[in-house]
Scaffold this motif. Structure first.
Motif, mmCIF file in Angstrom:
data_model
loop_
_atom_site.group_PDB
_atom_site.id
_atom_site.type_symbol
_atom_site.label_atom_id
_atom_site.label_comp_id
_atom_site.label_asym_id
_atom_site.label_seq_id
_atom_site.Cartn_x
_atom_site.Cartn_y
_atom_site.Cartn_z
ATOM 1 N N ASP A 49 -5.943 -2.340 21.857
ATOM 2 C CA ASP A 49 -6.642 -1.640 22.878
ATOM 3 C C ASP A 49 -7.110 -2.797 23.913
ATOM 4 O OD1 ASP A 49 -8.428 0.600 20.473
ATOM 5 O OD2 ASP A 49 -6.161 0.639 21.364
ATOM 6 N N ALA A 50 -7.039 -1.979 25.340
ATOM 7 C CA ALA A 50 -7.354 -2.817 26.277
ATOM 8 C C ALA A 50 -9.077 -2.832 26.266
ATOM 9 C CB ALA A 50 -7.070 -2.115 27.802
ATOM 10 N N GLY A 51 -9.330 -4.155 26.681
ATOM 11 C CA GLY A 51 -10.797 -4.262 26.603
ATOM 12 C C GLY A 51 -11.545 -3.882 27.584
ATOM 13 N N ILE A 52 -11.791 -2.523 27.489
ATOM 14 C CA ILE A 52 -12.620 -1.801 28.496
ATOM 15 C C ILE A 52 -13.720 -0.836 27.747
ATOM 16 C CG2 ILE A 52 -10.980 -0.088 28.526
ATOM 17 C CD1 ILE A 52 -11.693 0.607 31.488
ATOM 18 N N THR A 53 -14.936 -0.921 28.266
ATOM 19 C CA THR A 53 -16.135 -0.149 27.558
ATOM 20 C C THR A 53 -16.927 0.520 28.665
ATOM 21 O OG1 THR A 53 -16.296 -2.008 25.893
ATOM 22 C CG2 THR A 53 -17.978 -0.642 26.019
ATOM 23 N N GLN A 54 -17.212 1.720 28.332
ATOM 24 C CA GLN A 54 -17.972 2.775 29.277
ATOM 25 C C GLN A 54 -19.280 2.766 28.541
ATOM 26 O OE1 GLN A 54 -14.614 5.313 30.642
ATOM 27 N NE2 GLN A 54 -16.564 5.891 31.318
ATOM 28 N N SER A 55 -20.556 2.812 29.454
ATOM 29 C CA SER A 55 -21.825 3.068 28.640
ATOM 30 C C SER A 55 -22.677 3.674 29.745
ATOM 31 C CB SER A 55 -22.609 1.678 28.466
ATOM 32 O OG SER A 55 -22.563 0.883 29.476
ATOM 33 N N PRO A 56 -23.441 4.811 29.323
ATOM 34 C CA PRO A 56 -23.455 5.217 27.992
ATOM 35 C C PRO A 56 -22.333 6.362 27.637
ATOM 36 C CG PRO A 56 -24.889 6.504 29.243
ATOM 37 C CD PRO A 56 -24.483 5.637 30.281
ATOM 38 N N ARG A 57 -22.099 6.434 26.605
ATOM 39 C CA ARG A 57 -21.299 7.472 26.025
ATOM 40 C C ARG A 57 -21.399 9.015 26.326
ATOM 41 N NH1 ARG A 57 -17.166 6.297 22.674
ATOM 42 N NH2 ARG A 57 -16.551 8.387 23.439
ATOM 43 N N HIS A 58 -22.666 9.162 26.185
ATOM 44 C CA HIS A 58 -23.136 10.452 26.557
ATOM 45 C C HIS A 58 -24.573 10.212 27.376
ATOM 46 C CE1 HIS A 58 -20.445 12.138 23.647
ATOM 47 N NE2 HIS A 58 -20.629 11.190 23.008
ATOM 48 N N LYS A 59 -24.656 11.459 28.207
ATOM 49 C CA LYS A 59 -26.169 11.284 28.747
ATOM 50 C C LYS A 59 -26.527 12.789 29.200
ATOM 51 C CE LYS A 59 -29.021 8.936 32.119
ATOM 52 N NZ LYS A 59 -30.086 8.481 31.043
ATOM 53 N N VAL A 60 -27.699 13.103 29.121
ATOM 54 C CA VAL A 60 -28.167 14.102 29.708
ATOM 55 C C VAL A 60 -29.314 14.063 30.633
ATOM 56 C CG1 VAL A 60 -29.503 16.328 28.986
ATOM 57 C CG2 VAL A 60 -27.847 15.541 27.596
ATOM 58 N N THR A 61 -29.298 14.560 31.698
ATOM 59 C CA THR A 61 -30.445 14.050 32.803
ATOM 60 C C THR A 61 -30.467 15.364 33.470
ATOM 61 O OG1 THR A 61 -30.731 12.492 34.378
ATOM 62 C CG2 THR A 61 -28.407 13.513 34.610
ATOM 63 N N GLU A 62 -31.719 15.011 34.406
ATOM 64 C CA GLU A 62 -32.386 16.334 35.035
ATOM 65 C C GLU A 62 -31.876 16.126 36.451
ATOM 66 O OE1 GLU A 62 -36.474 17.244 32.594
ATOM 67 O OE2 GLU A 62 -36.626 16.347 34.577
#
Lengths: 111, 110
Positions: free
Chosen positions: A1-14
């Motif tokens: 797998d290509a070395g790519i990371t996203q963060s966060p994976r989930h988010k709930v915001t107002e």
């Protein structure tokens, strides 16, 4: 797998709050991209970067800003989140004209 | 900008059947990618295919750049092939920004 990371994976915001999504790569690729995916629209380009501190707008850039202070990190900021920005966000990387690789996505919900 | 159309939009197959997905694009391109988005949302690279034909197991792809289309063949389909298949082509200019089609949603049933 290509070395790519996203963060966060989930988010709930107002609504009205600022939100920053991070994309981190370990491939030293020049180009990085942020896309959003919505039903009926496929993936659409928000912003992209062609080098450190070099960024440009995509087709759906309104309400978003980006920054790239290091080769490995590309940040997407929603200055004041709205419900229309509820989406799945994908980061991608590529090296020159070669194959693009995508991160695992960030599911953002604005309530 | 370049336009990308995929067909069919939806496809239901019985396990073991074969299928062909099509991607048409409106301008000359120097490469094209096919992706599979699995039911968990992950985008998986299938093919990077500027022209000609490539094969990977039960999947193969053909791009005819002069006629502005690409085909993805799935043979002996399996339930794990379910998901959405996207093709994407780069716009001209620097950064080679990818433009995506709206995808073909494939469901493989037992």
């Amino acid at each position: 797998d290509a070395g790519i990371t996203q963060s966060p994976r989930h988010k709930v915001t107002e609504t009205g709050t600022p939100v920053t999504l991070r994309c981190h790569q370990t491939e030293n690729h020049r180009y990085m991209y942020w896309y959003r995916q919505d039903p009926g629209h496929g993936l659409r380009l928000i912003h992209y970067s062609y080098g450190v501190k070099d960024t440009d707008k995509g087709e759906v850039s309104d309400g978003y800003s980006v920054s790239r202070s290091k080769t490995e990190d590309f940040l997407l900021t929603l200055e004041s989140a709205t419900s229309s920005q509820t989406s799945v966000y994908f980061c991608a990387i590529r090296d020159g004209g070669a194959e693009a690789f995508f991160g695992q996505g960030t599911r953002l919900t604005v309530v | 900008g370049i336009q990308v159309e995929q067909s069919p939009p939806d496809l239901i197959l019985q396990e073991g059947a074969n299928s062909t997905l099509r991607c048409n694009f409106s301008d000359s391109v120097n490469n094209l990618q096919w992706f599979h988005q699995n039911p968990w949302g992950q985008l998986i690279n299938l093919f990077y295919i500027p022209s000609g034909t490539k094969q990977n197991g039960r999947l193969s792809a053909t791009t005819v750049a002069t006629e502005r289309y690409s085909l993805l063949y799935i043979s002996s389909s399996q339930t794990t092939d379910s998901g959405v298949y996207f093709c994407a082509v780069p716009n001209t200019g620097t950064a080679s920004k990818l433009t995506f089609g709206t995808g073909t949603r494939l469901q493989v049933t037992l």
